[in-house]
Design a protein around this motif. Structure first.
Motif, PDB file in Angstrom:
ATOM      1  N   HIS A 102       0.851  -1.180   0.000  1.00  0.00           N
ATOM      2  CA  HIS A 102       0.000   0.000   0.000  1.00  0.00           C
ATOM      3  C   HIS A 102       0.889   1.233   0.000  1.00  0.00           C
ATOM      4  O   HIS A 102       2.096   1.151   0.241  1.00  0.00           O
ATOM      5  CB  HIS A 102      -0.891   0.035   1.251  1.00  0.00           C
ATOM      6  N   CYS A 137      -3.929   6.223  -0.142  1.00  0.00           N
ATOM      7  CA  CYS A 137      -3.137   5.102  -0.651  1.00  0.00           C
ATOM      8  C   CYS A 137      -2.824   5.374  -2.114  1.00  0.00           C
ATOM      9  O   CYS A 137      -3.727   5.567  -2.916  1.00  0.00           O
ATOM     10  CB  CYS A 137      -3.895   3.793  -0.514  1.00  0.00           C
ATOM     11  N   GLU A 139      -0.635   3.379  -3.963  1.00  0.00           N
ATOM     12  CA  GLU A 139      -0.130   2.191  -4.665  1.00  0.00           C
ATOM     13  C   GLU A 139      -1.354   1.351  -4.990  1.00  0.00           C
ATOM     14  O   GLU A 139      -2.136   1.034  -4.081  1.00  0.00           O
ATOM     15  CB  GLU A 139       0.819   1.396  -3.762  1.00  0.00           C
ATOM     16  N   TYR A 140      -1.514   0.963  -6.249  1.00  0.00           N
ATOM     17  CA  TYR A 140      -2.685   0.181  -6.607  1.00  0.00           C
ATOM     18  C   TYR A 140      -2.695  -1.126  -5.810  1.00  0.00           C
ATOM     19  O   TYR A 140      -1.748  -1.900  -5.856  1.00  0.00           O
ATOM     20  CB  TYR A 140      -2.731  -0.113  -8.107  1.00  0.00           C
ATOM     21  N   CYS A 141      -3.786  -1.347  -5.042  1.00  0.00           N
ATOM     22  CA  CYS A 141      -3.808  -2.496  -4.138  1.00  0.00           C
ATOM     23  C   CYS A 141      -5.074  -3.333  -4.298  1.00  0.00           C
ATOM     24  O   CYS A 141      -5.459  -4.067  -3.402  1.00  0.00           O
ATOM     25  CB  CYS A 141      -3.662  -2.009  -2.695  1.00  0.00           C
ATOM     26  N   HIS A 145      -9.009  -0.007  -4.292  1.00  0.00           N
ATOM     27  CA  HIS A 145      -7.858   0.852  -3.975  1.00  0.00           C
ATOM     28  C   HIS A 145      -8.268   2.322  -3.797  1.00  0.00           C
ATOM     29  O   HIS A 145      -7.837   3.000  -2.877  1.00  0.00           O
ATOM     30  CB  HIS A 145      -6.820   0.719  -5.101  1.00  0.00           C
ATOM     31  N   MET A 148      -9.410   3.627  -0.385  1.00  0.00           N
ATOM     32  CA  MET A 148      -8.533   3.502   0.784  1.00  0.00           C
ATOM     33  C   MET A 148      -7.976   4.870   1.164  1.00  0.00           C
ATOM     34  O   MET A 148      -7.088   5.395   0.501  1.00  0.00           O
ATOM     35  CB  MET A 148      -7.391   2.529   0.477  1.00  0.00           C
TER      36      MET A 148
END
Ligand code: CUA
Length: 155
Positions: A102, A137, A139-141, A145, A148
């Motif tokens: 993340h 967030c 970062e692609y999670c 995503h 977040m």
């Protein structure tokens, strides 16, 4: 020879670009105080919630205006999602992830780090101005995503 003169020109240009980039690095580090987050420790991602300090996520008052924020990233939320701090708080964030990579970007601050499963990320920041600072967030999670997020409230 003509070719040599051009060659010398390109060499000078390349050297000049290098000097400019190194100067930008020095400026960011010295004048702006931008540094890489340090990797301070490792933690088993499967037992994060049982491992101190991550067994008690949240804000800890260390005295003298210093605070420690223990933060966990997971799909797709931060624990805690809201962090309350007084104006002037000198904060050390200790963060990790329990599942995938993340990001933690706090808008309007220099905090911009990755939360990596198995690693403890530490980054510091002093909140001099009151306000609401969104935590995002970056970062692609996974599919949610974009949902977040959290916030730091400084008053
Ligand atoms: Cu967590 Cu994107």
């Amino acid at each position: 020879m003509k070719a040599e003169r051009y060659e010398r020109g390109f060499l000078l240009l390349s050297g000049g670009v290098l000097v400019v980039f190194l100067g930008a690095l020095a400026y960011a580090t010295v004048a702006r105080g931008i540094t890489l987050p340090t990797r301070v420790a490792e933690v088993n991602p499967n037992t994060v919630r049982k491992t101190p300090p991550f067994d008690q996520p949240g804000v800890r008052d260390l005295g003298g205006g210093r605070y420690e924020v223990v933060l966990i990233g997971q799909t797709w939320a931060y624990t805690p999602a809201e962090i309350d701090l007084p104006v002037g708080a000198q904060v050390t964030f200790k963060a990790t992830s329990v599942d995938v990579i993340h990001g933690l970007k706090i808008e309007g601050t220099l905090v911009n780090v990755m939360l990596i499963p198995g690693q403890v990320t530490e980054v510091g920041y002093t909140f001099d101005k009151p306000g609401v600072y969104p935590m995002i967030c970056h970062e692609y999670c996974g599919v949610l995503h974009h949902t977040m997020h959290g916030k730091v409230v400084v008053r």
